[in-house]
Design a protein around this motif. Structure first.
Motif, short mmCIF file in Angstrom:
data_model
loop_
_atom_site.label_atom_id
_atom_site.label_comp_id
_atom_site.label_asym_id
_atom_site.label_seq_id
_atom_site.Cartn_x
_atom_site.Cartn_y
_atom_site.Cartn_z
N ASP A 111 59.32 -65.11 51.56
CA ASP A 111 60.07 -64.79 52.69
C ASP A 111 61.37 -64.27 52.36
OD1 ASP A 111 58.24 -66.36 54.18
OD2 ASP A 111 59.30 -68.05 54.48
N ASP A 112 61.90 -64.60 51.53
CA ASP A 112 63.41 -64.19 50.82
C ASP A 112 63.08 -62.68 50.43
OD1 ASP A 112 64.45 -66.48 51.49
OD2 ASP A 112 64.49 -67.03 49.39
N LEU A 113 61.95 -62.48 49.91
CA LEU A 113 62.04 -60.93 49.55
C LEU A 113 61.63 -59.99 50.80
CD1 LEU A 113 61.04 -58.70 47.52
CD2 LEU A 113 58.83 -59.53 47.51
N TRP A 114 60.63 -60.46 51.79
CA TRP A 114 60.58 -59.72 53.14
C TRP A 114 61.83 -59.59 53.76
CZ3 TRP A 114 57.45 -56.58 55.22
CH2 TRP A 114 57.37 -56.62 56.64
N GLN A 115 62.49 -60.64 53.88
CA GLN A 115 64.07 -60.41 54.43
C GLN A 115 64.82 -59.43 53.77
OE1 GLN A 115 64.85 -61.88 57.46
NE2 GLN A 115 66.49 -60.41 57.33
N ASP A 116 64.80 -59.40 52.48
CA ASP A 116 65.49 -58.43 51.77
C ASP A 116 64.77 -57.13 52.02
OD1 ASP A 116 67.29 -60.23 50.74
OD2 ASP A 116 66.24 -60.35 48.70
N ILE A 117 63.70 -56.62 52.35
CA ILE A 117 63.11 -55.65 52.50
C ILE A 117 63.39 -55.13 54.02
CG2 ILE A 117 60.92 -54.28 53.23
CD1 ILE A 117 59.49 -56.08 50.96
N GLN A 118 63.44 -55.84 54.91
CA GLN A 118 63.87 -55.65 56.21
C GLN A 118 65.47 -55.20 56.18
OE1 GLN A 118 62.15 -58.11 59.61
NE2 GLN A 118 61.87 -59.29 57.71
N ASP A 119 66.27 -55.97 55.44
CA ASP A 119 67.75 -55.42 55.20
C ASP A 119 68.14 -54.41 54.33
OD1 ASP A 119 67.94 -57.89 56.87
OD2 ASP A 119 68.60 -59.19 55.16
N GLY A 120 67.07 -53.68 53.66
CA GLY A 120 67.32 -52.64 52.87
C GLY A 120 68.03 -52.98 51.57
N ILE A 121 67.66 -54.27 51.20
CA ILE A 121 68.43 -54.76 49.88
C ILE A 121 67.27 -54.21 48.80
CG2 ILE A 121 68.93 -56.68 48.50
CD1 ILE A 121 70.09 -57.97 51.12
N VAL A 122 66.35 -54.59 48.89
CA VAL A 122 65.11 -54.21 48.16
C VAL A 122 64.48 -52.98 48.34
CG1 VAL A 122 62.72 -54.95 47.42
CG2 VAL A 122 64.60 -56.70 47.63
N HIS A 123 64.88 -51.99 47.75
CA HIS A 123 64.35 -50.54 48.33
C HIS A 123 63.65 -49.85 47.18
CE1 HIS A 123 68.14 -49.22 46.29
NE2 HIS A 123 68.61 -50.22 46.81
N ASN A 124 62.93 -50.33 46.13
CA ASN A 124 62.43 -49.55 45.06
C ASN A 124 61.01 -50.22 45.13
OD1 ASN A 124 64.74 -48.14 44.41
ND2 ASN A 124 65.59 -50.00 43.52
N ILE A 125 60.12 -49.18 44.56
CA ILE A 125 58.69 -49.36 44.33
C ILE A 125 58.40 -48.78 42.91
CG2 ILE A 125 58.05 -50.08 46.60
CD1 ILE A 125 56.53 -47.37 46.56
N SER A 126 57.17 -49.11 42.46
CA SER A 126 56.71 -48.49 41.26
C SER A 126 55.12 -48.47 41.25
CB SER A 126 57.02 -49.21 40.15
OG SER A 126 56.52 -48.58 38.92
N VAL A 127 54.50 -47.49 40.97
CA VAL A 127 53.19 -47.48 40.74
C VAL A 127 52.65 -47.66 39.48
CG1 VAL A 127 52.96 -44.75 40.60
CG2 VAL A 127 50.97 -46.06 41.43
N GLY A 128 51.72 -48.48 39.02
CA GLY A 128 51.26 -48.69 37.70
C GLY A 128 49.86 -47.74 37.61
N TYR A 129 49.52 -47.03 36.63
CA TYR A 129 48.43 -46.09 36.80
C TYR A 129 48.02 -45.77 35.46
CZ TYR A 129 52.19 -42.32 35.69
OH TYR A 129 52.86 -41.74 35.06
N THR A 130 46.86 -45.49 35.06
CA THR A 130 46.19 -45.10 33.89
C THR A 130 45.97 -43.73 33.99
OG1 THR A 130 44.16 -45.90 34.68
CG2 THR A 130 45.29 -47.21 33.38
N ILE A 131 46.00 -42.99 32.93
CA ILE A 131 45.52 -41.57 32.79
C ILE A 131 44.39 -41.36 32.12
CG2 ILE A 131 46.29 -39.29 31.86
CD1 ILE A 131 49.25 -40.12 32.01
N LYS A 132 43.38 -40.56 32.66
CA LYS A 132 42.12 -40.23 32.17
C LYS A 132 41.88 -38.72 31.73
CE LYS A 132 39.85 -43.47 35.39
NZ LYS A 132 38.71 -43.53 36.49
#
Length: 673
Positions: A111-132
């Motif tokens: 819940d708190d994380l979802w609220q932070d996303i709506q408020d623009g406080i949490v604003h970074n993502i990252s993709v984990g990937y493997t290289i072939k």
């Protein structure tokens, strides 16, 4: 080129914006998780940094993991269930970028994380990937490291993180982003940082030069000489660019933290505190962090004879999970007994209690229903995963032990999605052209005839309830999924034999078996004569007026004709002539395949088929070539337990009528429906 570890999980971090919440009620957001921005990287297995560009052509990105429901994590933490905060619902490529729709969990902990996303406080993502696969685009120079383009890579998960790396993508990013501009900015930033470093080195060299001029006794003349040596160079130095230095320091710190996090990722279960210490101390370099990790891992190993060391990476929780799974498989007679496995005598309720205790959950004063409910839905226990893994192994056991016949005489294929695909007729090259001396080779044209094939989903669900756990009902998650695994393969067999008996129309709008296709015989007994006629008809099939000489390999019959077919294929003499000594002309012509599904339609119809490795006969295609069924799990309140779905994506199609022949027994009492 730097050596590449194909098993290493890499990550790219990105800035977000909060304008792409597409469904508040269901917590669904759209993100851009990757782009062709060039980033400076240094993995834990590489000695030198490199510039990396992720290719975003369709053939370069494998989205199968994301499309199959990859996890959405917090800080790339795959070890703790509470950090599994959502799932990827959809992923696709558009304008050289990776886009996805994420669905976040509605549990209270998010819940708190979802609220932070709506408020623009949490604003970074990252993709984990493997290289072939990747290739060098620009060699290394003194000014900058080598540049590499990744031409085959696979995203594994998407995470919400704190430190951004690629600001060009994220939640709700505009599709007008210019990857080339980002690439140029990166190169300019690197060049500028390089110039700063070069100026620093030049200044240090001049300082050393100045020092050498003052080795003698200091005098006014020496001071003048020193000034003469330094001042001309000083006038040529550019003014100090504090913003560039700040940018460089920030980038270096970002790279340091990211690389250290990658370094510790495989060992987070036991080295999380050490990782945080290294991240929080800017004076600890990547090499120093690597040395600290190796030292701590070395303390967790044992010496054995010969001076070798055995690493003890698995912790008690891993051992518990594996021991419980093995014990359940033994109780279900899916594995051999393990004398030292203490869990083999535990009931399911007792295993649920131990799972809670392993994650320090108090189980005192809990009734049976509440205990099982908490193990299922109210904790980070391994109990649901243990049941899921056991059910999955039981399902695959049932799949593997099913006696199916279609796999012997059909070809296995692969399709990447559920769109209608086409298979071009490979018999359009009946012969090669003669090339007179001195003349050019000529192109041949593919024929227009082609058959279509399309995947469909097949599946069913079953539920493990709290009552089943309390009653210690092993059938709920072993025998039932085992039967469903058998049903999955049987379903594909039904599709194959239905194609024979239903006689569908081909691309030319003529039924598969038809006189116009020259692949159907006159009614007559199953005998040397009828089989010889079928063999001749198949061998005389033509393409572009060239005889193809197709040879039969399998005689597919209903069970009612199996005995007679075996006699014809194995007898050395003509079985219709008694002991006359007349050779059997069709002995060993084909392998007999009998299936009772043919009897349900006709006990008198038989088929000859060519070999699928040589000719186009019937293709059985699976999603991404995965022939095994998949088991998916969903927890829920309404069922007071956990629900499982067994699913399989498959499609069947006849590719060529000339490689198939149908015969009919003349004097049979049964008639085709």
């Amino acid at each position: 080129m730097n050596e590449l570890n194909l098993n290493q999980l890499l990550a790219r971090q990105m800035s977000l914006s909060q304008n792409a919440i597409i469904d508040h009620d269901n917590r669904r957001i759209q993100v851009s998780f990757s782009s062709e921005s060039t980033c400076l990287r240094q993995g834990m297995m590489f000695a030198k940094p490199w510039l990396e560009t992720l290719g975003h052509n369709e053939e370069e990105v494998d989205l199968s993991r994301l499309q199959a429901g990859a996890p959405v994590l917090c800080q790339h933490d795959r070890t703790h269930p509470e950090h599994h905060i959502g799932v990827v619902e959809k992923a696709w490529l558009e304008n050289n970028r990776g886009l996805a729709i994420l669905k976040l969990s509605k549990r209270k902990a998010v819940d708190d994380l979802w609220q932070d996303i709506q408020d623009g406080i949490v604003h970074n993502i990252s993709v984990g990937y493997t290289i072939k696969k990747r290739h060098l685009t620009t060699p290394e120079t003194q000014e900058q490291p080598e540049s590499l383009r990744v031409t085959r890579w696979q995203p594994q998960e998407i995470s919400l993180v704190t430190v951004p790396l690629d600001p060009s993508v994220g939640i709700g990013r505009s599709q007008s982003f210019n990857p080339e501009r980002s690439h140029n900015n990166m190169e300019q930033s690197i060049d500028h940082s390089t110039n700063i470093l070069k100026n620093t080195i030049t200044s240090e060299a001049e300082s050393k030069k100045s020092s050498s001029l003052t080795n003698d006794k200091p005098t006014e003349q020496n001071n003048e000489v020193r000034q003469a040596a330094v001042m001309p160079e000083a006038k040529e130095q550019p003014p100090l660019d504090t913003q560039a230095i700040r940018t460089q320091v920030l980038q270096e710190e970002t790279e340091r933290r990211q690389t250290i996090h990658e370094l510790f990722t495989p060992f987070m279960e036991t080295q999380r505190d050490l990782c945080q210490q290294c991240l929080d101390n800017p004076n600890i370099s990547i090499e120093a962090a690597r040395e600290r990790l190796l030292t701590h891992l070395g303390q967790q190993s044992l010496s054995v004879d010969g001076g070798q060391r055995i690493s003890l990476i698995a912790d008690e929780r891993d051992k518990f999970r594996q021991g419980v799974e093995n014990a359940l498989l033994v109780r279900c007679q899916l594995a051999d007994a393990e004398p030292d496995n203490e869990f083999q005598s535990y009931t399911l309720s007792e295993l649920a209690r131990r799972s809670l205790e392993k994650v320090h959950e108090s189980t005192r004063a809990l009734g049976s229903m509440e205990l099982i409910g908490r193990a299922f839905t109210h904790s980070t226990s391994d109990f649901p995963a243990i049941l899921s893994n056991t059910a999955n192994k039981a399902m695959l056991k049932g799949y593997e032990e099913t006696a199916e016949t279609f796999m012997t005489w059909t070809r296995k294929g692969s399709l990447p999605d559920f769109k209608t695909a086409t298979r071009v007729d490979i018999s359009t090259f009946p012969s090669l052209n003669k090339i007179p001396e001195g003349t050019e080779y000529r192109h041949v044209t593919l024929g227009e005839r082609q058959e279509s094939i399309q995947l469909a989903d097949y599946g069913a669900m079953f539920t493990i309830t709290r009552q089943a756990i309390i009653n210690d009902d092993l059938d709920a998650f072993t025998r039932i999924p085992r039967k469903m695994g058998q049903a999955a393969l049987r379903t594909v067999g039904n599709l194959v034999y239905a194609l024979l008996t239903d006689n569908p129309r081909m691309a030319d709008n003529i039924p598969l078996f038809d006189a116009a296709h020259h692949n159907i015989g006159n009614p007559m007994p199953l005998s040397i004569e009828s089989l010889n006629a079928a063999r001749i008809a198949m061998s005389m099939q033509q393409e572009q007026k060239v005889t193809l000489n197709i040879r039969p390999s399998f005689l597919v019959v209903p069970v009612a004709l199996e005995g007679q077919a075996n006699v014809l294929m194995n007898s050395e003499t003509d079985p219709e002539q008694g002991n006359s000594g007349v050779p059997n002309a069709v002995r060993g012509l084909a392998q007999v395949i009998a299936d009772p599904r043919l009897d349900q339609v006709s006990t008198t119809t038989w088929y000859l088929t060519a070999h699928p490795s040589t000719y186009d006969v019937i293709e059985v295609a699976y999603l991404n070539g995965m022939a095994q069924p998949r088991l998916e799990q969903q927890k829920g309140w309404e069922i007071e337990g956990v629900s499982f779905k067994v699913a399989l994506s498959a499609g069947v199609s006849a590719l060529d009528f000339r490689t198939l022949y149908r015969g009919e027994v003349a004097d049979a009492k049964a008639k085709r429906k």
